[in-house]
Design a protein around this motif. Sequence first.
Motif, PDB file in Angstrom:
ATOM      1  N   HIS A 138       0.829  -1.203   0.000  1.00  0.00           N
ATOM      2  CA  HIS A 138       0.000   0.000   0.000  1.00  0.00           C
ATOM      3  C   HIS A 138       0.863   1.252   0.000  1.00  0.00           C
ATOM      4  CE1 HIS A 138      -1.838   3.362   2.234  1.00  0.00           C
ATOM      5  NE2 HIS A 138      -2.920   3.059   1.540  1.00  0.00           N
ATOM      6  N   ASP A 139       1.890   1.275   0.867  1.00  0.00           N
ATOM      7  CA  ASP A 139       2.740   2.471   0.943  1.00  0.00           C
ATOM      8  C   ASP A 139       3.459   2.718  -0.380  1.00  0.00           C
ATOM      9  OD1 ASP A 139       1.937   2.728   3.532  1.00  0.00           O
ATOM     10  OD2 ASP A 139       3.746   1.844   4.406  1.00  0.00           O
ATOM     11  N   ILE A 140       3.986   1.653  -0.947  1.00  0.00           N
ATOM     12  CA  ILE A 140       4.756   1.804  -2.190  1.00  0.00           C
ATOM     13  C   ILE A 140       3.854   2.239  -3.339  1.00  0.00           C
ATOM     14  CG2 ILE A 140       6.110   0.558  -3.914  1.00  0.00           C
ATOM     15  CD1 ILE A 140       7.101  -1.247  -1.607  1.00  0.00           C
ATOM     16  N   MET A 141       2.750   1.503  -3.521  1.00  0.00           N
ATOM     17  CA  MET A 141       1.904   1.766  -4.677  1.00  0.00           C
ATOM     18  C   MET A 141       1.129   3.072  -4.517  1.00  0.00           C
ATOM     19  SD  MET A 141       2.892  -0.647  -6.440  1.00  0.00           S
ATOM     20  CE  MET A 141       1.892  -0.198  -7.852  1.00  0.00           C
ATOM     21  N   ALA A 142       0.654   3.367  -3.293  1.00  0.00           N
ATOM     22  CA  ALA A 142      -0.077   4.621  -3.100  1.00  0.00           C
ATOM     23  C   ALA A 142       0.818   5.812  -3.413  1.00  0.00           C
ATOM     24  CB  ALA A 142      -0.603   4.708  -1.670  1.00  0.00           C
ATOM     25  N   HIS A 143       2.065   5.751  -2.962  1.00  0.00           N
ATOM     26  CA  HIS A 143       3.004   6.838  -3.234  1.00  0.00           C
ATOM     27  C   HIS A 143       3.282   6.966  -4.727  1.00  0.00           C
ATOM     28  CE1 HIS A 143       6.637   9.227  -3.334  1.00  0.00           C
ATOM     29  NE2 HIS A 143       7.258   8.201  -3.907  1.00  0.00           N
ATOM     30  N   SER A 144       3.663   5.856  -5.344  1.00  0.00           N
ATOM     31  CA  SER A 144       4.070   5.923  -6.750  1.00  0.00           C
ATOM     32  C   SER A 144       2.899   6.284  -7.648  1.00  0.00           C
ATOM     33  CB  SER A 144       4.679   4.584  -7.179  1.00  0.00           C
ATOM     34  OG  SER A 144       3.747   3.533  -6.997  1.00  0.00           O
ATOM     35  N   LEU A 145       1.724   5.699  -7.399  1.00  0.00           N
ATOM     36  CA  LEU A 145       0.582   6.006  -8.251  1.00  0.00           C
ATOM     37  C   LEU A 145       0.126   7.446  -8.071  1.00  0.00           C
ATOM     38  CD1 LEU A 145      -1.517   2.718  -7.968  1.00  0.00           C
ATOM     39  CD2 LEU A 145      -0.098   3.493  -9.879  1.00  0.00           C
ATOM     40  N   SER A 146       0.246   7.979  -6.859  1.00  0.00           N
ATOM     41  CA  SER A 146      -0.101   9.389  -6.655  1.00  0.00           C
ATOM     42  C   SER A 146       0.826  10.296  -7.458  1.00  0.00           C
ATOM     43  CB  SER A 146      -0.033   9.739  -5.168  1.00  0.00           C
ATOM     44  OG  SER A 146      -0.994   9.008  -4.435  1.00  0.00           O
TER      45      SER A 146
ATOM     46  N   ASP B  80      15.862  12.516   1.614  1.00  0.00           N
ATOM     47  CA  ASP B  80      16.106  13.621   0.674  1.00  0.00           C
ATOM     48  C   ASP B  80      15.638  13.254  -0.726  1.00  0.00           C
ATOM     49  OD1 ASP B  80      17.212  15.249   2.635  1.00  0.00           O
ATOM     50  OD2 ASP B  80      19.230  14.414   2.351  1.00  0.00           O
ATOM     51  N   GLU B  81      15.927  12.018  -1.137  1.00  0.00           N
ATOM     52  CA  GLU B  81      15.486  11.566  -2.458  1.00  0.00           C
ATOM     53  C   GLU B  81      13.958  11.513  -2.530  1.00  0.00           C
ATOM     54  OE1 GLU B  81      15.765   7.587  -5.316  1.00  0.00           O
ATOM     55  OE2 GLU B  81      16.953   7.726  -3.471  1.00  0.00           O
ATOM     56  N   LEU B  82      13.324  11.061  -1.432  1.00  0.00           N
ATOM     57  CA  LEU B  82      11.863  11.011  -1.399  1.00  0.00           C
ATOM     58  C   LEU B  82      11.264  12.402  -1.510  1.00  0.00           C
ATOM     59  CD1 LEU B  82       9.220   9.394  -0.865  1.00  0.00           C
ATOM     60  CD2 LEU B  82       9.622   9.759   1.576  1.00  0.00           C
TER      61      LEU B  82
ATOM     62  N   GLY C 255       8.651  16.594  -4.703  1.00  0.00           N
ATOM     63  CA  GLY C 255       8.737  17.955  -5.213  1.00  0.00           C
ATOM     64  C   GLY C 255       8.601  17.991  -6.715  1.00  0.00           C
ATOM     65  N   GLY C 256       9.180  16.990  -7.380  1.00  0.00           N
ATOM     66  CA  GLY C 256       9.042  16.923  -8.831  1.00  0.00           C
ATOM     67  C   GLY C 256       7.643  16.592  -9.280  1.00  0.00           C
ATOM     68  N   ALA C 257       6.834  16.012  -8.375  1.00  0.00           N
ATOM     69  CA  ALA C 257       5.459  15.653  -8.726  1.00  0.00           C
ATOM     70  C   ALA C 257       4.497  16.809  -8.507  1.00  0.00           C
ATOM     71  CB  ALA C 257       5.013  14.459  -7.895  1.00  0.00           C
ATOM     72  N   GLY C 258       4.976  17.950  -8.018  1.00  0.00           N
ATOM     73  CA  GLY C 258       4.105  19.100  -7.851  1.00  0.00           C
ATOM     74  C   GLY C 258       3.825  19.481  -6.420  1.00  0.00           C
TER      75      GLY C 258
ATOM     76  N   GLY D 153       2.669  10.267   4.669  1.00  0.00           N
ATOM     77  CA  GLY D 153       2.203  11.615   4.936  1.00  0.00           C
ATOM     78  C   GLY D 153       2.314  12.529   3.727  1.00  0.00           C
ATOM     79  N   LEU D 154       3.458  12.487   3.022  1.00  0.00           N
ATOM     80  CA  LEU D 154       3.632  13.317   1.832  1.00  0.00           C
ATOM     81  C   LEU D 154       2.720  12.869   0.699  1.00  0.00           C
ATOM     82  CD1 LEU D 154       7.524  13.754   1.810  1.00  0.00           C
ATOM     83  CD2 LEU D 154       5.797  15.403   2.575  1.00  0.00           C
ATOM     84  N   THR D 155       2.522  11.576   0.575  1.00  0.00           N
ATOM     85  CA  THR D 155       1.627  11.070  -0.469  1.00  0.00           C
ATOM     86  C   THR D 155       0.206  11.534  -0.227  1.00  0.00           C
ATOM     87  OG1 THR D 155       3.025   9.112  -0.782  1.00  0.00           O
ATOM     88  CG2 THR D 155       0.772   8.979  -1.596  1.00  0.00           C
ATOM     89  N   ASN D 156      -0.241  11.472   1.038  1.00  0.00           N
ATOM     90  CA  ASN D 156      -1.581  11.959   1.361  1.00  0.00           C
ATOM     91  C   ASN D 156      -1.711  13.448   1.062  1.00  0.00           C
ATOM     92  OD1 ASN D 156      -2.443   9.453   2.198  1.00  0.00           O
ATOM     93  ND2 ASN D 156      -1.985   9.816   4.359  1.00  0.00           N
ATOM     94  N   ALA D 157      -0.662  14.215   1.364  1.00  0.00           N
ATOM     95  CA  ALA D 157      -0.698  15.645   1.067  1.00  0.00           C
ATOM     96  C   ALA D 157      -0.810  15.883  -0.433  1.00  0.00           C
ATOM     97  CB  ALA D 157       0.554  16.322   1.621  1.00  0.00           C
ATOM     98  N   LEU D 158      -0.094  15.082  -1.219  1.00  0.00           N
ATOM     99  CA  LEU D 158      -0.152  15.231  -2.675  1.00  0.00           C
ATOM    100  C   LEU D 158      -1.527  14.860  -3.211  1.00  0.00           C
ATOM    101  CD1 LEU D 158       1.382  15.763  -5.344  1.00  0.00           C
ATOM    102  CD2 LEU D 158       1.996  13.342  -5.358  1.00  0.00           C
ATOM    103  N   LYS D 159      -2.141  13.847  -2.625  1.00  0.00           N
ATOM    104  CA  LYS D 159      -3.440  13.384  -3.125  1.00  0.00           C
ATOM    105  C   LYS D 159      -4.589  14.287  -2.694  1.00  0.00           C
ATOM    106  CE  LYS D 159      -3.385   9.218  -1.477  1.00  0.00           C
ATOM    107  NZ  LYS D 159      -3.852   7.838  -1.174  1.00  0.00           N
ATOM    108  N   HIS D 160      -4.580  14.725  -1.445  1.00  0.00           N
ATOM    109  CA  HIS D 160      -5.763  15.374  -0.885  1.00  0.00           C
ATOM    110  C   HIS D 160      -5.668  16.896  -0.808  1.00  0.00           C
ATOM    111  CE1 HIS D 160      -7.148  11.401   0.102  1.00  0.00           C
ATOM    112  NE2 HIS D 160      -6.128  11.174   0.921  1.00  0.00           N
ATOM    113  N   ALA D 161      -4.455  17.457  -0.845  1.00  0.00           N
ATOM    114  CA  ALA D 161      -4.325  18.913  -0.660  1.00  0.00           C
ATOM    115  C   ALA D 161      -4.543  19.688  -1.952  1.00  0.00           C
ATOM    116  CB  ALA D 161      -2.961  19.255  -0.076  1.00  0.00           C
TER     117      ALA D 161
END
Length: 403
Positions: free
Chosen positions: A204-212, A273-275, A280-283, A312-320
């Motif tokens: 879930h963590d891997i796919m939710a992040h990458s798909l977002s 840092d890489e994450l 950041g590159g995703a917007g 946490g960052l993935t949720n911010a990207l998806k919902h914010a």
Amino acid sequence: MSSLLQRSRWLFEPALAVVFFVFWAIDLVGRHQLGPGMLRNEVPFWGALLLLAVAIGVSHLQPILAMAIGTAILLGQLLFPQAIFEEPLAYLGYAFVILVVAAEVHGRMRVGALVFAIGSGLSAAGLLAWWLGVGRGDAAARAMFFVLCASAAAIAWLIGTLIGVWLRKRNSELELERATVELRAAETEAFVSGERERIAQDVHDIMAHSLSVILAQADGARLLAEERPAAVAPSLATIASTARSSLTEVRVLIETLVGSPDGPEHPGMADLDELVARLGGAGLTVTLERFGERGDLTAAQELAVYRIVQEGLTNALKHAGPGAAARLALDERDDGVSLSLASRPGVARGPAPQNASGRGLIGMRERARLAGGWLDAGPDDDVPGGFLVTAYIPAAGRVEATA
């Protein structure tokens, strides 16, 4: 075979009772014929013999009833001398009743069984001495006969008691072994269930992040395809890189199931840092602040911190929404790591929905708990529509000290 013997164990005493009655009936039928005019004298004998066989048959399932029947037979023979067994060996049926009863009863009933045993031995000796004249004229021989009968009954009681103790000990060991097997099976099932949950959470963590990230980049590329075609190529490159990275992480996760006992390496604090750069590159505008120096965290604890930040960052990207921003603060000390992740939407909106039952938040809290720390997540009261995640992961030595 052993299970069949255990299920048919209760048939042993009834079968022996039938053999006992048939044997003595054949042996004594010539001396105790049930012919016309003889019933009054012979019925008590056959009734006593039949009741003794019944006492043998029920001695395993109903030991108290068997003792009651045995006592009634002796009292009946005292009242009706015709019922006395003139063949002394027939009283060996009492020895078997005593042995089985002593093996079955426990606690205070053992004393009752001993009283029944000695009483039966003395009563049988008294009946034989009275009716058959055993030891008549020789007081010493008669006393010895009484002692021998009582001793034989006591020995039967002792053997039965020892057999009962051994059987109960054996049954306890079998129950303990069965319980141990069931406990190991339950532990294995719990471990497998935990591993499945862990794998599901990692996927879930891997796919939710990458798909977002992929979805954000794809939407951006679609919107900019006509106005800024040159921006499409970087977005596609980010999509390809994110997909390749998630594919690698899933492959590593699968290899964990068949790999070495140490397992593969997982991302940790050094990969944050890489994450952040990837998000950041995703917007998503991410501000990373670090304080202190790296604490003494285990690989599992570093993975927990990484997955918490990733979720946490993935949720911010998806919902914010577009133009969202997040601020990640890491305070690394000797006693552990404190993190604060605050996200705010790109445009003003109402309070962020708090989905406490989702797998993401549950997984974040569970990772923090398993790492020895805690995590709290909910709407940010200082930022309308914002969301705040705070967590603390203690250092490895601190966890061991409090364990």
